[in-house]
Design a protein around this motif. Structure first.
Motif, PDB file in Angstrom:
ATOM      1  N   VAL A 121       0.840  -1.194   0.000  1.00 17.68           N
ATOM      2  CA  VAL A 121       0.000   0.000   0.000  1.00 17.68           C
ATOM      3  C   VAL A 121       0.879   1.248   0.000  1.00 17.68           C
ATOM      4  N   SER A 125       1.036   4.034  -2.856  1.00 20.16           N
ATOM      5  CA  SER A 125       0.521   5.368  -2.538  1.00 20.16           C
ATOM      6  C   SER A 125       1.590   6.444  -2.657  1.00 20.16           C
ATOM      7  N   LEU A 233      -0.820   8.953  -4.682  1.00 21.22           N
ATOM      8  CA  LEU A 233      -1.965   9.448  -3.924  1.00 21.22           C
ATOM      9  C   LEU A 233      -1.540  10.626  -3.043  1.00 21.22           C
ATOM     10  N   HIS A 234      -0.414  10.438  -2.347  1.00 19.90           N
ATOM     11  CA  HIS A 234       0.095  11.480  -1.460  1.00 19.90           C
ATOM     12  C   HIS A 234       0.272  12.805  -2.209  1.00 19.90           C
ATOM     13  N   THR A 324      -2.056  17.439   4.786  1.00 18.71           N
ATOM     14  CA  THR A 324      -2.617  16.092   4.694  1.00 18.71           C
ATOM     15  C   THR A 324      -3.552  15.803   5.874  1.00 18.71           C
ATOM     16  N   SER A 348      -9.113   6.285  -3.116  1.00 22.75           N
ATOM     17  CA  SER A 348      -8.383   5.408  -2.211  1.00 22.75           C
ATOM     18  C   SER A 348      -9.034   5.507  -0.841  1.00 22.75           C
ATOM     19  N   ARG A 349      -9.104   4.376  -0.160  1.00 23.81           N
ATOM     20  CA  ARG A 349      -9.686   4.357   1.171  1.00 23.81           C
ATOM     21  C   ARG A 349      -8.616   4.752   2.181  1.00 23.81           C
ATOM     22  N   PHE A 428       3.214  15.595  14.703  1.00 18.85           N
ATOM     23  CA  PHE A 428       3.228  14.151  14.477  1.00 18.85           C
ATOM     24  C   PHE A 428       4.434  13.515  15.158  1.00 18.85           C
TER      25      PHE A 428
ATOM     26  N   MET B 336      -4.140   6.519  19.894  1.00 12.00           N
ATOM     27  CA  MET B 336      -2.931   6.605  19.069  1.00 12.00           C
ATOM     28  C   MET B 336      -1.695   6.645  19.965  1.00 12.00           C
ATOM     29  N   TYR B 356     -15.897   9.388  13.110  1.00 15.47           N
ATOM     30  CA  TYR B 356     -16.020  10.270  11.938  1.00 15.47           C
ATOM     31  C   TYR B 356     -17.119  11.300  12.168  1.00 15.47           C
ATOM     32  N   ARG B 444     -15.722  -0.846  -2.093  1.00 15.30           N
ATOM     33  CA  ARG B 444     -14.726  -0.149  -1.283  1.00 15.30           C
ATOM     34  C   ARG B 444     -13.521   0.116  -2.162  1.00 15.30           C
ATOM     35  N   TYR B 445     -12.966   1.284  -2.038  1.00 14.89           N
ATOM     36  CA  TYR B 445     -11.729   1.561  -2.753  1.00 14.89           C
ATOM     37  C   TYR B 445     -10.586   0.849  -2.058  1.00 14.89           C
ATOM     38  N   PRO B 446      -9.500   0.560  -2.788  1.00 15.66           N
ATOM     39  CA  PRO B 446      -8.340  -0.024  -2.116  1.00 15.66           C
ATOM     40  C   PRO B 446      -7.739   1.004  -1.159  1.00 15.66           C
ATOM     41  N   GLU B 447      -7.080   0.501  -0.133  1.00 18.15           N
ATOM     42  CA  GLU B 447      -6.516   1.401   0.863  1.00 18.15           C
ATOM     43  C   GLU B 447      -5.340   2.188   0.305  1.00 18.15           C
ATOM     44  N   GLY B 448      -5.209   3.447   0.682  1.00 19.69           N
ATOM     45  CA  GLY B 448      -4.085   4.277   0.272  1.00 19.69           C
ATOM     46  C   GLY B 448      -3.426   4.914   1.473  1.00 19.69           C
ATOM     47  N   LYS B 449      -2.163   5.253   1.342  1.00 17.32           N
ATOM     48  CA  LYS B 449      -1.427   5.864   2.455  1.00 17.32           C
ATOM     49  C   LYS B 449      -1.099   7.311   2.139  1.00 17.32           C
ATOM     50  N   ILE B 450      -1.130   8.135   3.162  1.00 19.63           N
ATOM     51  CA  ILE B 450      -0.686   9.520   3.051  1.00 19.63           C
ATOM     52  C   ILE B 450       0.216   9.771   4.242  1.00 19.63           C
ATOM     53  N   ILE B 451       1.230  10.593   4.052  1.00 17.58           N
ATOM     54  CA  ILE B 451       2.104  10.910   5.185  1.00 17.58           C
ATOM     55  C   ILE B 451       1.502  12.078   5.959  1.00 17.58           C
ATOM     56  N   LEU B 452       1.545  11.961   7.274  1.00 18.78           N
ATOM     57  CA  LEU B 452       0.887  12.979   8.089  1.00 18.78           C
ATOM     58  C   LEU B 452       1.826  14.052   8.615  1.00 18.78           C
ATOM     59  N   GLY B 453       2.945  13.681   9.204  1.00 16.96           N
ATOM     60  CA  GLY B 453       3.672  14.707   9.978  1.00 16.96           C
ATOM     61  C   GLY B 453       5.101  14.934   9.582  1.00 16.96           C
TER      62      GLY B 453
END
Ligand SMILES: [K+]
Ligand SMILES: [K+]
Lengths: 453, 453
Positions: A121, A125, A233-234, A324, A348-349, A428, B336, B356, B444-453
């Motif tokens: 993933v 992504s 995606l990012h 983000t 993307s989920r 973060f 978290m 949510y 459902r869409y496939p899972e995607g990653k985003i960077i947060l911090g």
């Protein structure tokens, strides 16, 4: 294959030497950078003739430079010698590109500890082969950063040659290209107010600011775009949300300040548009300004506080809770309004873990800004909005000042130094530092309901 | 079984008559209440001799009463006749207990549309047999509310008999018992400042405020506690988080105002403690104050803004994003930091849907307060914090004033009227009104990653 091993062993050695987590290395390295910078700025050779600099102001300036914030307690152009300015430029370069490289490396290294499915993933992504090729990625982006800085230097120097001798113009070009690309907010010409209607300067700066603030992954994606013809995606999330935030910001500033004689009121409509766009691009991290922030309306300043809090992209030269985080929260909002189950972005989920992390990042950010604002409301005798503006600017490593920084008490300076430091680490990293060892959930509690509204 | 059918047919009839969703009934009913109240207040019989009331001020006052906010543009005690005050009291009663009943009914009615499993979760978490027995529940809580108000009337009247004739004392007791239990913030004695050190008055008021602000479900749970010996998850969350918020608020106000000669500075330590506790209890919804808000420090006012934004419990006489929303966000943060997968509260798992939804409620709340603050920053010539304080107070239907309401322009009054209206509806109801028909996710869409911090 050889590349992978090299990269792996470098990382392993670094961890062995410091015997700490990557986050601890980051904190320690950053503190060391500030300490060395402070010592160098305290040397007489750093100070221009006829000027002095207290230890506290040296510490403030070094922190501001290393955190690429740009809040200043002394005038950079007149207080520091060429040597002192070179020290600042190295601090900015290390705190900008250097830090950005390190945080991205950590984000990508997460791929080493996770399951094969999650790694796929991540790879998909981010368009990155996870830890494989990290060293190559970093080498590439540092190279391109230097090329962008060099191009900026030339473009700005050419412009300044019209008004100063070539040597000075080149020096000014170099200093400001590095400063602006790294979103540092520092300048040695006493502010950019005279350039408010200068189309050439504005466009070059906007491009430099934008490239610096989108972050490592996006920069690498943009560089490879002509070859790959696809964005991760990012990158899609960062570019689209940044674009919308810049556009909305420009429109708001344009409208709010339209009739404000103290800011853009006297400009032509074209100049108003240009300065609004510049200000909006600069707002979420750069801190380079062609307008006097203090003279902006309260409503504009409050709007800016929100944008500074949101901030720039992860692994960039900017701060804040990151675009983000804002994107994920917005997507969660849209999910609920549309009556859907999953948080989606660009087909993307987004996993619930990531949403919970976004909440955490926002929580940590709010806690830091609110606490500092309350403390400085006590210690500094200033209107509330002036205090809130300055704490958010420091937390977001933006560097815009509504007038507080130049009036700070020694105690207030200390709080601001801590804020800039925390802001550059980012909420973060701070949240991760707070995190205890991840435990595998061995049991799940039964679901419970609570009424919300 | 008979009970169930009765309840079901009543609900079906109501829906048929209005041909609208429960939310639309709520908005329409509330608007009707304000309209009728405004007309009644415009009658000459409502106004005390020698006084006048403009239509705009009548609308403002009716909205403030029906939304149990308590912001006032005219002095309630002197401007209105006994008839006018009775109209206000009925508006407060309808807007407080009446509205609280309706929103709770809607929350419980959700049980009718959901799956059997979810219904079980709802039943378990709220100690309620979902829609079965709703009518009985509502009858019970209205009865107990009236008993509490009657007890409050007697307790306050007895106290006032020491300083005024019995008839007047009884009337004052009735007005303020209803006003305080409904967290309305209205008074007819020109403010409670003289009672700042009055132990008896403070304790009676704190109990009335607290019982009114915990909401229907919790009230019903508390009433049944001697019999059931257990609290629902919802009640546990509301009571624990409210308790902590009240305690933290009292400590902060106590410390921040300790040396402020204009507020608690001149009081004894015991009086400081008492007034801090009173203020903190009143803060998240009631608006009954023994201190002059305008004289509080900036830091205290800003802290109060945050607490007013969080607000009281769902299905209560209070406003804000609600203490349950805050609880879920806090729990997500803790999840978290502890490196866990699920958001848990009191050994119950909180579904991602609920998290949510909490984000959505916060988003809607922030959007309303920020927009109104920016608009009033333009239209009213006041310091920023004064504007922010007042908009948050109106949104949270708190009713504390930092000085803006008495100075409002006609435009400003209109914005505040809309804010109080939206605040009483609550961000959750507004979010639901925004929501399109819930669609079953077919893919459902496939899972995607985003960077947060
Ligand atoms: K900056
Ligand atoms: K109130």
């Amino acid at each position: 294959m050889r590349e992978k091993e090299t990269s792996g062993s470098v990382l392993r050695k670094r961890t062995l030497i410091t015997r700490g987590s990557p986050q601890q290395v980051l904190v320690f390295g950053f503190a060391l950078l500030v300490a060395v910078g402070t010592l160098l700025l305290c040397l007489p050779i750093s100070i221009a003739e006829g000027h002095t600099l207290s230890f506290h102001n040296a510490l403030f300036t070094a922190t501001s430079a290393a955190s690429v914030t740009g809040l200043v307690v002394v005038d950079t152009g007149t207080t520091f010698s060429y040597f002192g300015q070179a020290v600042l430029l190295l601090l900015i370069q290390a705190g900008g590109i250097g830090f950005m490289t390190l945080t991205t490396m950590i984000a990508l290294m997460i791929g080493k500890k996770i399951s094969f499915r999650e790694r796929l993933v991540l790879k998909e992504s981010l368009n990155q082969n996870s830890t494989e090729g990290i060293v190559r990625l970093i080498r590439k982006v540092i190279l391109y950063s230097l090329v962008i800085e060099a191009a900026g230097t030339v473009l700005l120097a050419l412009h300044w040659m019209e008004e100063m001798p070539p040597g000075k113009a080149l020096y000014h070009g170099l200093f400001h290209a590095v400063s602006i690309f790294n979103n540092s907010g520092f300048d040695i010409i006493g502010g950019f107010a005279p350039y408010v209607g200068d189309f050439y300067f504005n466009v070059v700066s906007i491009v430099l600011i934008f490239l610096g603030s989108v972050g490592f992954i996006v920069l690498s994606d943009l560089i490879d775009y002509p070859k790959n013809r696809k964005l991760s995606l990012h990158s899609k999330v960062v570019l689209s949300f940044s674009g919308v935030l810049i556009a909305v910001g420009a429109v708001i500033i344009f409208i709010f300040e339209f009739t404000n004689a103290a800011s853009t009121g006297a400009l032509t409509v074209a100049e108003k548009l240009l300065s609004s766009l510049f200000q909006s691009t600069s707002l979420r991290s750069s801190g380079t300004s062609t307008l006097d922030i203090q003279s902006l309306r309260q409503a504009t300043q409050f709007f800016m506080v929100i944008m500074m809090f949101i901030g720039a992209s992860p692994g960039s030269t900017g701060g804040g809770i990151k675009v983000t985080t804002f994107a994920i929260m917005t997507a969660a909002f849209v999910t609920m309004v549309r009556g859907k189950q999953d948080v989606d972005l660009f087909r993307s989920r987004i996993s619930k873990d990531l949403v919970y992390k976004a909440i955490t990042v926002m929580f940590v950010g709010l806690f830091i800004v609110v606490s500092a604002t309350i403390i400085l409301s006590f210690s500094e005798n200033q209107p509330f909005l002036t205090v809130l503006y300055e704490t958010t600017s420091a937390f977001g490593t933006v560097g815009f000042s509504a007038g507080l920084t130049s009036q700070l008490t020694v105690f207030g300076k200390t709080v601001m130094i801590l804020l800039m430091f925390a802001g550059r680490l980012g909420p973060f990293t701070i949240a991760l530092a707070l995190q205890s060892k991840a435990k595998k959930d061995l049991y799940r509690y039964p679901e419970g309901k609570i009424i919300l509204g």
